[in-house]
Design a protein around this motif. Structure first.
Motif, short mmCIF file in Angstrom:
data_model
loop_
_atom_site.label_atom_id
_atom_site.label_comp_id
_atom_site.label_asym_id
_atom_site.label_seq_id
_atom_site.Cartn_x
_atom_site.Cartn_y
_atom_site.Cartn_z
N GLY A 15 1.67 10.02 6.76
CA GLY A 15 2.66 10.46 7.77
C GLY A 15 3.84 9.65 8.11
N ARG A 16 3.66 8.24 7.96
CA ARG A 16 4.47 7.60 8.05
C ARG A 16 5.77 7.50 7.03
NH1 ARG A 16 3.15 2.11 11.06
NH2 ARG A 16 5.89 2.12 10.82
N LEU A 17 5.26 7.76 5.76
CA LEU A 17 6.31 8.17 4.51
C LEU A 17 6.87 9.45 4.93
CD1 LEU A 17 3.90 6.62 1.81
CD2 LEU A 17 6.19 5.72 2.35
N GLU A 18 6.16 10.31 5.30
CA GLU A 18 6.84 11.73 5.51
C GLU A 18 7.99 11.47 6.78
OE1 GLU A 18 5.23 16.15 6.16
OE2 GLU A 18 4.25 14.53 7.26
N ALA A 19 7.58 10.49 7.58
CA ALA A 19 8.63 10.43 8.68
C ALA A 19 10.03 9.68 8.34
CB ALA A 19 8.08 9.38 9.99
N ALA A 20 9.64 8.82 7.09
CA ALA A 20 10.67 8.45 6.55
C ALA A 20 11.40 8.98 5.49
CB ALA A 20 10.15 6.85 5.84
N SER A 57 1.02 -1.22 -0.15
CA SER A 57 -0.03 -0.09 -0.03
C SER A 57 0.79 1.17 0.01
CB SER A 57 -0.99 0.04 1.30
OG SER A 57 -0.26 -0.01 2.46
N TYR A 58 2.13 1.50 0.67
CA TYR A 58 2.84 2.44 0.93
C TYR A 58 3.45 2.34 -0.67
CZ TYR A 58 2.50 2.97 5.84
OH TYR A 58 2.07 2.95 6.96
N PHE A 59 3.95 1.44 -1.43
CA PHE A 59 4.54 1.37 -2.70
C PHE A 59 3.46 2.22 -3.74
CE2 PHE A 59 4.47 -0.56 -6.83
CZ PHE A 59 6.00 0.05 -7.36
#
Length: 166
Positions: free
Chosen positions: A81-86, A44-46
């Motif tokens: 938000g998680r992708l931004e933190a990464a 889903s993130y991909f």
């Protein structure tokens, strides 16, 4: 409602649906496992990164990103938000339009999406396409398009959207 009044699926309907559902669940589970193991990224993130990669300016409104990924706004907000933190995505308020946020793919996010794309493609090829011959692939395409035309006609290729890879 008593059990006798319930409109159950007949054995043939159940056989067809179960075969489709079990195959789809197994294929997506395999794809998810391959993406996690080999790309270190949930599927889903991909999908989010890839859609941003394809978007003009590598930017999409959060609401549009939710629509494209068939996600709820809260789920997209959490994922972005998680992708931004990464460091893979950043959120911005569009200049001159403070009604909502947009997600922007960073250079690191672009590199990560392009690194993960071959894993995705190989998993789809190995687990869905390779077991099928040419005729079966055509049949699967026709069935998929027919179901999509019934369920979500706007998502059909050529319905205002360009084909996306990988």
């Amino acid at each position: 409602m008593s059990e006798r009044e319930i409109d159950w699926l007949d054995p043939d309907e159940l056989r067809v649906f179960r075969a489709f559902n079990r195959a789809w669940e197994a294929a997506t589970a395999r794809l998810e496992a391959d993406m996690e193991r080999e790309a270190g990224l949930p599927r889903s993130y991909f999908d989010i990164l890839w859609r941003l990669r394809r978007a003009p300016g590598r930017t999409l409104r959060m609401t549009r990103l939710a629509e494209l990924t068939h996600s709820k706004a809260s789920r997209i907000t959490h994922a972005v938000g998680r992708l931004e933190a990464a460091g893979l995505v950043r959120r911005e308020v569009p200049e001159g339009d403070r009604r909502g946020w947009q997600a922007v793919l960073t250079d690191e996010g672009l590199a990560r999406a392009e690194q993960a794309a071959p894993v995705y493609a190989r998993s789809v090829r190995d687990n869905v396409l390779a077991p099928l011959n040419t005729q079966e692939r055509e049949q699967l395409t026709a069935i998929g398009d027919k179901l999509l035309a019934h369920l979500d006609p706007e998502a059909l290729p050529g319905a205002g959207q360009r084909e996306e890879r990988p």
